[in-house]
Design a protein around this motif. Structure first.
Motif: not given
Length: 176
Positions: A91-120
């Motif tokens: 689908g096309e639906e995205q939601v804003p998610r607050l993310e952090g990262c071990l490679s960017i310590p001490g910071l967080r940011g709001e990122v649009p991400r797909y609500r659902r993904v198919r993986y393999a």
């Protein structure tokens, strides 16, 4: 097993496309996976991609702690390994998610991400795995997949005004 040093934003290993893993069961690959698991646990993270530990291979780990589970469609899970992954939105639906990262310590940011993904992809034993992820699991998978393609979460942000230090975001929240 060893705890590996995590590459931080600015290191070139984080900006290139990682290479496919040719031999999943090779001792070198298995050692990297075990070291990544040890590193993820030591760091207290929920995801880790091989480029983050200076290994330009298409491997990532993820988990969903009980505290981050978003219900029946997103149950908790222990550390999972995904090798040579492929993700595609459901689908096309995205939601804003607050993310952090071990490679960017001490910071967080709001990122649009797909609500659902198919993986393999493949697990650490070379067995094919596939499915549909939603909620927190889908978010972590997209974040780690970006690492394999040389993308850091600030590059996905729509509004850099929603990037901040952990302590400030905890205190004041992300401005919407």
């Amino acid at each position: 097993m060893a705890v590996l040093k995590v590459a931080r934003m600015g290191h070139p290993v984080l900006l290139g496309r990682a290479e496919e893993v040719e031999e999943i069961t090779a001792p070198d690959t298995q050692r990297v996976i075990q070291d990544m698991i040890e590193t993820l646990k030591d760091a207290g993270g929920v995801g880790l991609a091989a480029p983050q530990v200076h290994v330009s291979k298409r491997i990532f780990l993820y988990c969903v702690p009980e505290s981050r589970s978003e219900g029946e469609e997103d149950p908790p899970c222990a550390v999972q390994v995904l090798i040579n992954p492929v993700l595609e939105p459901v689908g096309e639906e995205q939601v804003p998610r607050l993310e952090g990262c071990l490679s960017i310590p001490g910071l967080r940011g709001e990122v649009p991400r797909y609500r659902r993904v198919r993986y393999a992809g493949y697990d650490e034993m070379g067995q094919r795995v596939e499915g549909v992820a939603s909620g927190f699991r889908a978010n972590v998978m997209q974040h780690e997949m970006d690492h394999l393609d040389g993308i850091l979460y600030p590059m996905r942000m729509d509004d850099l005004g929603k990037l901040g230090f952990d302590a400030e975001i905890t205190r004041y929240g992300v401005r919407t």
